[in-house]
Design a protein around this motif. Structure first.
Motif, PDB file in Angstrom:
ATOM      1  N   TYR A  42       0.843  -1.203   0.000  1.00  0.00           N
ATOM      2  CA  TYR A  42       0.000   0.000   0.000  1.00  0.00           C
ATOM      3  C   TYR A  42       0.880   1.257   0.000  1.00  0.00           C
ATOM      4  N   PRO A  43       1.558   1.571  -1.100  1.00  0.00           N
ATOM      5  CA  PRO A  43       2.484   2.704  -1.107  1.00  0.00           C
ATOM      6  C   PRO A  43       1.807   4.059  -0.917  1.00  0.00           C
ATOM      7  N   ASP A  44       0.495   4.114  -1.076  1.00  0.00           N
ATOM      8  CA  ASP A  44      -0.213   5.377  -0.912  1.00  0.00           C
ATOM      9  C   ASP A  44      -0.564   5.676   0.543  1.00  0.00           C
ATOM     10  N   LEU A  45      -0.337   4.740   1.459  1.00  0.00           N
ATOM     11  CA  LEU A  45      -0.649   4.956   2.870  1.00  0.00           C
ATOM     12  C   LEU A  45       0.557   5.493   3.619  1.00  0.00           C
ATOM     13  N   ASN A  46       0.292   6.378   4.579  1.00  0.00           N
ATOM     14  CA  ASN A  46       1.382   6.891   5.410  1.00  0.00           C
ATOM     15  C   ASN A  46       1.596   5.966   6.615  1.00  0.00           C
ATOM     16  N   ASP A  70      -5.751  -9.187  -0.842  1.00  0.00           N
ATOM     17  CA  ASP A  70      -7.163  -9.224  -1.202  1.00  0.00           C
ATOM     18  C   ASP A  70      -7.798  -7.905  -0.762  1.00  0.00           C
ATOM     19  N   HIS A  71      -7.888  -6.958  -1.685  1.00  0.00           N
ATOM     20  CA  HIS A  71      -8.382  -5.622  -1.352  1.00  0.00           C
ATOM     21  C   HIS A  71      -9.822  -5.621  -0.861  1.00  0.00           C
ATOM     22  N   SER A  72     -10.587  -6.671  -1.145  1.00  0.00           N
ATOM     23  CA  SER A  72     -11.956  -6.709  -0.638  1.00  0.00           C
ATOM     24  C   SER A  72     -11.974  -6.982   0.862  1.00  0.00           C
ATOM     25  N   VAL A  73     -10.885  -7.552   1.397  1.00  0.00           N
ATOM     26  CA  VAL A  73     -10.813  -7.838   2.820  1.00  0.00           C
ATOM     27  C   VAL A  73     -10.232  -6.650   3.583  1.00  0.00           C
ATOM     28  N   PHE A  74      -9.123  -6.089   3.098  1.00  0.00           N
ATOM     29  CA  PHE A  74      -8.449  -4.978   3.772  1.00  0.00           C
ATOM     30  C   PHE A  74      -8.358  -3.796   2.810  1.00  0.00           C
ATOM     31  N   THR A  75      -9.341  -2.934   2.865  1.00  0.00           N
ATOM     32  CA  THR A  75      -9.338  -1.777   1.985  1.00  0.00           C
ATOM     33  C   THR A  75      -8.776  -0.569   2.714  1.00  0.00           C
ATOM     34  N   PRO A  76      -7.850   0.143   2.110  1.00  0.00           N
ATOM     35  CA  PRO A  76      -7.309   1.343   2.741  1.00  0.00           C
ATOM     36  C   PRO A  76      -8.396   2.375   3.055  1.00  0.00           C
ATOM     37  N   GLN A  77      -9.483   2.374   2.295  1.00  0.00           N
ATOM     38  CA  GLN A  77     -10.553   3.334   2.547  1.00  0.00           C
ATOM     39  C   GLN A  77     -11.180   3.116   3.919  1.00  0.00           C
ATOM     40  N   GLY A  78     -11.075   1.907   4.438  1.00  0.00           N
ATOM     41  CA  GLY A  78     -11.635   1.596   5.742  1.00  0.00           C
ATOM     42  C   GLY A  78     -10.748   2.014   6.892  1.00  0.00           C
TER      43      GLY A  78
END
Length: 81
Positions: A42-46, A70-78
């Protein structure tokens, strides 16, 4: 469990950080590996967002790399900003 060879300098860095953060040397190494792995996935996360993701994953029982991908399980938006 396996053995990972690291440089003497990295071991000294681990020792210093583990003492400062009240972790074992192995726990500090594992923490840095988890943060590094998540930073590559997740390079977009700090750092704060990665830490929250780690806490969420741990709360939910831990995760294997396949689950983290699996982005449906761990989404950065959450993850709260």
């Amino acid at each position: 469990m396996g053995i990972v060879k690291i440089s003497d300098l990295m071991h000294e860095n681990l020792r210093l950080a583990s003492n400062a953060l009240s972790r074992s040397v192995n726990a500090q190494a594992e923490h840095w590996m988890k943060i590094g792995m998540l930073a590559e996935i997740y390079p977009d996360l700090n750092h704060q967002q990665l830490t929250r993701l780690l806490m969420r994953v741990e709360r939910d029982g831990g995760a294997e790399l396949a689950q983290l991908l699996d982005h449906s399980v761990f989404t950065p938006q959450g993850i709260a900003q």
